[in-house]
Scaffold this motif. Structure first.
Motif, PDB file in Angstrom:
ATOM      1  N   GLU A  89       0.869  -1.178   0.000  1.00 46.93           N
ATOM      2  CA  GLU A  89       0.000   0.000   0.000  1.00 46.93           C
ATOM      3  C   GLU A  89       0.904   1.226   0.000  1.00 46.93           C
ATOM      4  O   GLU A  89       1.795   1.354   0.826  1.00 46.93           O
ATOM      5  N   GLU A  90       0.657   2.138  -0.937  1.00 41.06           N
ATOM      6  CA  GLU A  90       1.531   3.286  -1.113  1.00 41.06           C
ATOM      7  C   GLU A  90       0.729   4.595  -1.057  1.00 41.06           C
ATOM      8  O   GLU A  90       0.124   5.004  -2.043  1.00 41.06           O
ATOM      9  N   PRO A  91       0.711   5.263   0.115  1.00 34.72           N
ATOM     10  CA  PRO A  91      -0.071   6.493   0.265  1.00 34.72           C
ATOM     11  C   PRO A  91       0.317   7.607  -0.702  1.00 34.72           C
ATOM     12  O   PRO A  91      -0.506   8.470  -1.018  1.00 34.72           O
ATOM     13  N   ARG A  92       1.552   7.594  -1.189  1.00 39.29           N
ATOM     14  CA  ARG A  92       1.965   8.660  -2.114  1.00 39.29           C
ATOM     15  C   ARG A  92       1.302   8.538  -3.480  1.00 39.29           C
ATOM     16  O   ARG A  92       1.372   9.475  -4.295  1.00 39.29           O
ATOM     17  N   LEU A  93       0.640   7.410  -3.738  1.00 36.56           N
ATOM     18  CA  LEU A  93      -0.088   7.230  -4.997  1.00 36.56           C
ATOM     19  C   LEU A  93      -1.572   7.556  -4.859  1.00 36.56           C
ATOM     20  O   LEU A  93      -2.359   7.250  -5.746  1.00 36.56           O
ATOM     21  N   ARG A  94      -1.961   8.189  -3.760  1.00 36.45           N
ATOM     22  CA  ARG A  94      -3.377   8.520  -3.538  1.00 36.45           C
ATOM     23  C   ARG A  94      -3.849   9.601  -4.508  1.00 36.45           C
ATOM     24  O   ARG A  94      -3.049  10.232  -5.202  1.00 36.45           O
ATOM     25  N   GLU A  95      -5.151   9.802  -4.521  1.00 35.56           N
ATOM     26  CA  GLU A  95      -5.768  10.848  -5.326  1.00 35.56           C
ATOM     27  C   GLU A  95      -5.322  12.222  -4.839  1.00 35.56           C
ATOM     28  O   GLU A  95      -4.899  12.387  -3.690  1.00 35.56           O
ATOM     29  N   GLN A  96      -5.396  13.204  -5.726  1.00 34.43           N
ATOM     30  CA  GLN A  96      -5.167  14.590  -5.311  1.00 34.43           C
ATOM     31  C   GLN A  96      -6.149  14.946  -4.203  1.00 34.43           C
ATOM     32  O   GLN A  96      -7.343  14.675  -4.309  1.00 34.43           O
ATOM     33  N   ARG A 146      14.794   2.065  -5.792  1.00 35.80           N
ATOM     34  CA  ARG A 146      15.545   1.252  -4.820  1.00 35.80           C
ATOM     35  C   ARG A 146      15.040  -0.190  -4.821  1.00 35.80           C
ATOM     36  O   ARG A 146      15.820  -1.139  -4.707  1.00 35.80           O
ATOM     37  N   ASP A 147      13.724  -0.352  -4.974  1.00 35.16           N
ATOM     38  CA  ASP A 147      13.159  -1.706  -5.019  1.00 35.16           C
ATOM     39  C   ASP A 147      13.653  -2.480  -6.239  1.00 35.16           C
ATOM     40  O   ASP A 147      13.757  -3.710  -6.199  1.00 35.16           O
ATOM     41  N   PHE A 148      13.950  -1.770  -7.324  1.00 35.05           N
ATOM     42  CA  PHE A 148      14.472  -2.445  -8.511  1.00 35.05           C
ATOM     43  C   PHE A 148      15.789  -3.149  -8.219  1.00 35.05           C
ATOM     44  O   PHE A 148      16.161  -4.117  -8.906  1.00 35.05           O
ATOM     45  N   GLU A 149      16.517  -2.658  -7.222  1.00 32.80           N
ATOM     46  CA  GLU A 149      17.840  -3.206  -6.921  1.00 32.80           C
ATOM     47  C   GLU A 149      17.777  -4.591  -6.271  1.00 32.80           C
ATOM     48  O   GLU A 149      18.773  -5.307  -6.212  1.00 32.80           O
ATOM     49  N   ASN A 150      16.605  -4.945  -5.743  1.00 32.67           N
ATOM     50  CA  ASN A 150      16.455  -6.253  -5.112  1.00 32.67           C
ATOM     51  C   ASN A 150      16.704  -7.352  -6.150  1.00 32.67           C
ATOM     52  O   ASN A 150      16.067  -7.364  -7.205  1.00 32.67           O
ATOM     53  N   PRO A 151      17.622  -8.265  -5.893  1.00 28.85           N
ATOM     54  CA  PRO A 151      17.913  -9.306  -6.894  1.00 28.85           C
ATOM     55  C   PRO A 151      16.719 -10.207  -7.199  1.00 28.85           C
ATOM     56  O   PRO A 151      16.695 -10.864  -8.241  1.00 28.85           O
ATOM     57  N   ASN A 152      15.733 -10.234  -6.305  1.00 24.94           N
ATOM     58  CA  ASN A 152      14.541 -11.055  -6.544  1.00 24.94           C
ATOM     59  C   ASN A 152      13.360 -10.230  -7.064  1.00 24.94           C
ATOM     60  O   ASN A 152      12.228 -10.716  -7.073  1.00 24.94           O
ATOM     61  N   ALA A 153      13.627  -9.004  -7.478  1.00 27.21           N
ATOM     62  CA  ALA A 153      12.545  -8.135  -7.940  1.00 27.21           C
ATOM     63  C   ALA A 153      11.863  -8.725  -9.177  1.00 27.21           C
ATOM     64  O   ALA A 153      12.539  -9.185 -10.109  1.00 27.21           O
ATOM     65  N   PRO A 154      10.525  -8.737  -9.209  1.00 25.41           N
ATOM     66  CA  PRO A 154       9.809  -9.258 -10.383  1.00 25.41           C
ATOM     67  C   PRO A 154      10.078  -8.426 -11.630  1.00 25.41           C
ATOM     68  O   PRO A 154      10.471  -7.251 -11.542  1.00 25.41           O
ATOM     69  N   ARG A 155       9.853  -9.024 -12.768  1.00 26.07           N
ATOM     70  CA  ARG A 155      10.053  -8.318 -14.036  1.00 26.07           C
ATOM     71  C   ARG A 155       8.856  -7.454 -14.404  1.00 26.07           C
ATOM     72  O   ARG A 155       8.902  -6.722 -15.390  1.00 26.07           O
ATOM     73  N   ASN A 156       7.778  -7.558 -13.613  1.00 25.02           N
ATOM     74  CA  ASN A 156       6.569  -6.782 -13.854  1.00 25.02           C
ATOM     75  C   ASN A 156       6.246  -5.932 -12.622  1.00 25.02           C
ATOM     76  O   ASN A 156       6.347  -6.412 -11.487  1.00 25.02           O
ATOM     77  N   VAL A 157       5.841  -4.688 -12.865  1.00 24.34           N
ATOM     78  CA  VAL A 157       5.424  -3.779 -11.804  1.00 24.34           C
ATOM     79  C   VAL A 157       4.057  -3.221 -12.173  1.00 24.34           C
ATOM     80  O   VAL A 157       3.796  -2.893 -13.332  1.00 24.34           O
ATOM     81  N   LEU A 158       3.178  -3.118 -11.172  1.00 21.09           N
ATOM     82  CA  LEU A 158       1.835  -2.596 -11.385  1.00 21.09           C
ATOM     83  C   LEU A 158       1.544  -1.521 -10.356  1.00 21.09           C
ATOM     84  O   LEU A 158       1.721  -1.737  -9.153  1.00 21.09           O
ATOM     85  N   LEU A 159       1.074  -0.363 -10.820  1.00 22.65           N
ATOM     86  CA  LEU A 159       0.639   0.722  -9.956  1.00 22.65           C
ATOM     87  C   LEU A 159      -0.864   0.874 -10.127  1.00 22.65           C
ATOM     88  O   LEU A 159      -1.355   1.079 -11.257  1.00 22.65           O
ATOM     89  N   VAL A 160      -1.601   0.756  -9.033  1.00 26.72           N
ATOM     90  CA  VAL A 160      -3.058   0.923  -9.054  1.00 26.72           C
ATOM     91  C   VAL A 160      -3.356   2.264  -8.393  1.00 26.72           C
ATOM     92  O   VAL A 160      -3.146   2.424  -7.187  1.00 26.72           O
ATOM     93  N   SER A 161      -3.847   3.201  -9.180  1.00 29.12           N
ATOM     94  CA  SER A 161      -3.872   4.564  -8.674  1.00 29.12           C
ATOM     95  C   SER A 161      -5.060   5.348  -9.245  1.00 29.12           C
ATOM     96  O   SER A 161      -6.153   4.802  -9.410  1.00 29.12           O
ATOM     97  N   HIS A 162      -4.809   6.605  -9.592  1.00 29.63           N
ATOM     98  CA  HIS A 162      -5.854   7.550  -9.982  1.00 29.63           C
ATOM     99  C   HIS A 162      -5.399   8.294 -11.239  1.00 29.63           C
ATOM    100  O   HIS A 162      -4.205   8.362 -11.537  1.00 29.63           O
ATOM    101  N   GLY A 163      -6.354   8.870 -11.955  1.00 33.58           N
ATOM    102  CA  GLY A 163      -6.056   9.462 -13.251  1.00 33.58           C
ATOM    103  C   GLY A 163      -4.994  10.545 -13.220  1.00 33.58           C
ATOM    104  O   GLY A 163      -4.015  10.508 -13.977  1.00 33.58           O
ATOM    105  N   LEU A 164      -5.176  11.544 -12.358  1.00 33.27           N
ATOM    106  CA  LEU A 164      -4.208  12.628 -12.267  1.00 33.27           C
ATOM    107  C   LEU A 164      -2.849  12.109 -11.826  1.00 33.27           C
ATOM    108  O   LEU A 164      -1.809  12.504 -12.367  1.00 33.27           O
TER     109      LEU A 164
END
Length: 226
Positions: A89-96, A146-164
Protein backbone atom coordinates in the motif's frame (compact mmCIF):
# COMPACT_ATOMS: atom_id res chain seq x y z
CA UNK A 1 22.30 0.55 -10.85
CA UNK A 2 22.42 -2.67 -12.84
CA UNK A 3 20.11 -1.77 -15.73
CA UNK A 4 19.33 -5.42 -16.41
CA UNK A 5 17.40 -5.49 -13.13
CA UNK A 6 14.94 -2.92 -14.38
CA UNK A 7 11.47 -4.45 -14.88
CA UNK A 8 10.32 -5.29 -18.38
CA UNK A 9 6.97 -3.61 -17.82
CA UNK A 10 5.61 -0.94 -15.50
CA UNK A 11 1.82 -0.90 -15.84
CA UNK A 12 -0.35 1.89 -14.46
CA UNK A 13 -4.09 1.47 -14.04
CA UNK A 14 -6.74 3.91 -12.94
CA UNK A 15 -9.39 2.59 -10.55
CA UNK A 16 -12.67 1.34 -11.99
CA UNK A 17 -15.87 3.34 -12.02
CA UNK A 18 -16.67 4.58 -8.52
CA UNK A 19 -19.81 5.90 -6.89
CA UNK A 20 -18.34 9.40 -7.24
CA UNK A 21 -18.14 9.00 -11.02
CA UNK A 22 -21.95 8.74 -10.98
CA UNK A 23 -22.82 11.17 -8.18
CA UNK A 24 -20.52 14.10 -7.37
CA UNK A 25 -22.54 14.98 -4.27
CA UNK A 26 -21.29 11.83 -2.55
CA UNK A 27 -18.24 13.84 -1.45
CA UNK A 28 -20.58 15.77 0.88
CA UNK A 29 -21.39 12.57 2.80
CA UNK A 30 -18.53 10.12 2.32
CA UNK A 31 -14.78 10.74 2.69
CA UNK A 32 -13.00 10.64 -0.65
CA UNK A 33 -10.78 7.78 0.50
CA UNK A 34 -13.83 5.65 1.44
CA UNK A 35 -15.79 5.89 -1.83
CA UNK A 36 -16.33 2.39 -3.30
CA UNK A 37 -16.52 1.03 -6.81
CA UNK A 38 -19.82 0.50 -8.54
CA UNK A 39 -20.71 -3.03 -9.76
CA UNK A 40 -19.71 -1.83 -13.24
CA UNK A 41 -16.37 -0.67 -11.80
CA UNK A 42 -15.69 -4.19 -10.54
CA UNK A 43 -16.51 -5.56 -14.00
CA UNK A 44 -14.17 -3.05 -15.63
CA UNK A 45 -11.37 -4.09 -13.29
CA UNK A 46 -11.95 -7.79 -13.94
CA UNK A 47 -11.69 -7.21 -17.70
CA UNK A 48 -8.53 -5.16 -17.25
CA UNK A 49 -7.10 -7.91 -15.05
CA UNK A 50 -7.47 -10.47 -17.81
CA UNK A 51 -5.61 -8.17 -20.19
CA UNK A 52 -2.88 -7.49 -17.63
CA UNK A 53 -2.42 -11.21 -16.97
CA UNK A 54 -1.70 -11.69 -20.68
CA UNK A 55 0.66 -8.71 -20.67
CA UNK A 56 2.53 -10.05 -17.64
CA UNK A 57 2.76 -13.51 -19.25
CA UNK A 58 1.59 -15.12 -15.99
CA UNK A 59 4.82 -14.04 -14.29
CA UNK A 60 5.18 -12.47 -10.80
CA UNK A 61 4.21 -8.86 -10.26
CA UNK A 62 5.20 -6.24 -7.70
CA UNK A 63 2.20 -4.05 -6.86
CA UNK A 64 1.97 -0.57 -5.39
CA UNK A 65 -1.60 0.50 -4.64
CA UNK A 66 -3.24 3.70 -3.43
CA UNK A 67 -4.84 3.33 0.02
CA UNK A 68 -8.17 4.66 -1.31
CA UNK A 69 -10.97 2.10 -1.19
CA UNK A 70 -11.74 2.33 -4.90
CA UNK A 71 -8.12 1.54 -5.76
CA UNK A 72 -7.96 -1.34 -3.27
CA UNK A 73 -11.19 -2.79 -4.67
CA UNK A 74 -9.85 -2.42 -8.20
CA UNK A 75 -6.78 -4.43 -7.25
CA UNK A 76 -8.94 -7.14 -5.68
CA UNK A 77 -11.14 -7.34 -8.78
CA UNK A 78 -8.20 -7.63 -11.17
CA UNK A 79 -7.94 -11.28 -10.15
CA UNK A 80 -4.14 -11.33 -10.11
CA UNK A 81 -3.58 -12.53 -6.54
CA UNK A 82 -1.67 -15.60 -7.70
CA UNK A 83 0.86 -13.40 -9.53
CA UNK A 84 1.42 -10.81 -6.82
CA UNK A 85 4.66 -11.78 -5.14
CA UNK A 86 5.18 -8.34 -3.61
CA UNK A 87 2.36 -5.98 -2.63
CA UNK A 88 2.60 -2.59 -0.97
CA UNK A 89 0.00 0.00 0.00
CA UNK A 90 1.53 3.29 -1.11
CA UNK A 91 -0.07 6.49 0.27
CA UNK A 92 1.96 8.66 -2.11
CA UNK A 93 -0.09 7.23 -5.00
CA UNK A 94 -3.38 8.52 -3.54
CA UNK A 95 -5.77 10.85 -5.33
CA UNK A 96 -5.17 14.59 -5.31
CA UNK A 97 -6.53 15.99 -2.05
CA UNK A 98 -9.36 18.39 -2.83
CA UNK A 99 -10.88 18.99 0.60
CA UNK A 100 -12.36 16.96 3.44
CA UNK A 101 -16.13 16.69 3.15
CA UNK A 102 -16.70 18.76 0.04
CA UNK A 103 -19.21 21.46 -0.77
CA UNK A 104 -20.28 20.50 -4.29
CA UNK A 105 -21.09 24.05 -5.43
CA UNK A 106 -17.79 25.37 -4.07
CA UNK A 107 -15.78 22.62 -5.77
CA UNK A 108 -17.48 23.33 -9.10
CA UNK A 109 -16.52 27.01 -8.76
CA UNK A 110 -12.96 26.04 -7.92
CA UNK A 111 -12.80 23.77 -10.96
CA UNK A 112 -13.64 26.79 -13.12
CA UNK A 113 -10.89 28.75 -11.40
CA UNK A 114 -8.48 25.85 -11.89
CA UNK A 115 -9.27 25.75 -15.62
CA UNK A 116 -8.30 29.40 -15.90
CA UNK A 117 -5.37 29.28 -13.49
CA UNK A 118 -3.83 25.98 -14.61
CA UNK A 119 -4.34 22.42 -13.38
CA UNK A 120 -0.73 21.97 -12.34
CA UNK A 121 -0.41 25.00 -10.08
CA UNK A 122 -3.95 25.59 -8.78
CA UNK A 123 -4.30 24.51 -5.15
CA UNK A 124 -7.77 23.58 -3.93
CA UNK A 125 -8.85 25.14 -0.65
CA UNK A 126 -7.87 22.68 2.11
CA UNK A 127 -6.37 20.49 -0.60
CA UNK A 128 -3.45 20.05 -2.98
CA UNK A 129 -2.25 21.39 -6.29
CA UNK A 130 -1.08 19.19 -9.13
CA UNK A 131 2.46 20.29 -8.30
CA UNK A 132 2.03 18.92 -4.75
CA UNK A 133 1.08 15.52 -6.19
CA UNK A 134 4.06 15.75 -8.55
CA UNK A 135 6.36 16.18 -5.55
CA UNK A 136 5.07 13.13 -3.70
CA UNK A 137 5.15 11.04 -6.89
CA UNK A 138 8.79 12.10 -7.27
CA UNK A 139 9.48 10.84 -3.76
CA UNK A 140 7.76 7.55 -4.57
CA UNK A 141 9.93 7.08 -7.67
CA UNK A 142 13.02 7.10 -5.48
CA UNK A 143 11.54 4.23 -3.44
CA UNK A 144 10.54 2.31 -6.53
CA UNK A 145 14.02 2.57 -8.05
CA UNK A 146 15.55 1.25 -4.82
CA UNK A 147 13.16 -1.71 -5.02
CA UNK A 148 14.47 -2.45 -8.51
CA UNK A 149 17.84 -3.21 -6.92
CA UNK A 150 16.45 -6.25 -5.11
CA UNK A 151 17.91 -9.31 -6.89
CA UNK A 152 14.54 -11.05 -6.54
CA UNK A 153 12.55 -8.13 -7.94
CA UNK A 154 9.81 -9.26 -10.38
CA UNK A 155 10.05 -8.32 -14.04
CA UNK A 156 6.57 -6.78 -13.85
CA UNK A 157 5.42 -3.78 -11.80
CA UNK A 158 1.83 -2.60 -11.38
CA UNK A 159 0.64 0.72 -9.96
CA UNK A 160 -3.06 0.92 -9.05
CA UNK A 161 -3.87 4.56 -8.67
CA UNK A 162 -5.85 7.55 -9.98
CA UNK A 163 -6.06 9.46 -13.25
CA UNK A 164 -4.21 12.63 -12.27
CA UNK A 165 -1.59 10.65 -10.36
CA UNK A 166 -0.96 8.48 -13.43
CA UNK A 167 -0.45 11.53 -15.63
CA UNK A 168 1.90 13.12 -13.12
CA UNK A 169 3.86 9.87 -12.73
CA UNK A 170 4.47 9.88 -16.49
CA UNK A 171 5.23 13.59 -16.49
CA UNK A 172 7.90 13.04 -13.84
CA UNK A 173 9.29 9.86 -15.45
CA UNK A 174 9.57 11.30 -18.95
CA UNK A 175 10.37 14.89 -17.90
CA UNK A 176 7.38 16.39 -19.68
CA UNK A 177 6.82 20.12 -19.51
CA UNK A 178 4.05 21.69 -17.46
CA UNK A 179 2.58 23.04 -20.68
CA UNK A 180 2.31 19.56 -22.16
CA UNK A 181 0.85 18.13 -18.96
CA UNK A 182 -1.88 20.79 -19.00
CA UNK A 183 -3.19 19.44 -22.32
CA UNK A 184 -3.56 15.81 -21.23
CA UNK A 185 -6.81 14.06 -20.38
CA UNK A 186 -7.19 11.54 -17.58
CA UNK A 187 -7.39 7.91 -18.72
CA UNK A 188 -10.83 6.33 -18.40
CA UNK A 189 -11.85 4.14 -15.48
CA UNK A 190 -9.79 0.91 -15.35
CA UNK A 191 -7.76 2.15 -18.31
CA UNK A 192 -4.05 1.39 -18.40
CA UNK A 193 -0.81 2.86 -19.65
CA UNK A 194 2.25 0.63 -19.80
CA UNK A 195 5.91 1.63 -19.74
CA UNK A 196 7.77 -0.96 -21.81
CA UNK A 197 11.51 -1.47 -21.45
CA UNK A 198 13.41 -1.04 -24.70
CA UNK A 199 16.67 -2.71 -25.79
CA UNK A 200 18.59 0.35 -24.52
CA UNK A 201 16.90 -0.13 -21.10
CA UNK A 202 14.90 3.05 -21.46
CA UNK A 203 11.10 2.98 -21.41
CA UNK A 204 8.36 4.00 -23.80
CA UNK A 205 4.61 4.21 -23.24
CA UNK A 206 2.49 1.74 -25.14
CA UNK A 207 0.25 4.67 -26.18
CA UNK A 208 -0.03 8.39 -25.45
CA UNK A 209 -2.61 10.12 -23.31
CA UNK A 210 -5.39 11.86 -25.17
CA UNK A 211 -5.17 15.65 -25.36
CA UNK A 212 -8.12 17.94 -24.68
CA UNK A 213 -6.50 21.00 -26.24
CA UNK A 214 -3.98 21.45 -29.01
CA UNK A 215 -0.30 21.50 -28.18
CA UNK A 216 2.48 20.21 -30.38
CA UNK A 217 4.73 18.06 -28.18
CA UNK A 218 8.46 18.58 -28.40
CA UNK A 219 10.59 15.85 -29.92
CA UNK A 220 11.54 14.66 -26.43
CA UNK A 221 7.90 14.55 -25.35
CA UNK A 222 6.90 12.61 -28.49
CA UNK A 223 9.72 10.14 -27.91
CA UNK A 224 8.02 8.92 -24.72
CA UNK A 225 5.64 6.60 -26.58
CA UNK A 226 6.00 3.92 -29.19
Amino acid sequence: MDLSRRPLRIALIRHGESEANLDKTIFERVPDHAIPLTPHGHEQAAKAGRELRELFEDEPVRVYVSPYLRAQQTLDSLGLDDLIGFGCEEPRLREQDWANYQDTADIEQQKELRDRYGHFFYRFTDGESGSDVYDRVSSFLETMHRDFENPNAPRNVLLVSHGLTMRLFCMRWFHWSVRFFETLRNPGNAETRVLLRQPDFRYKLDRPFEQWTHYEPTERERSAWL
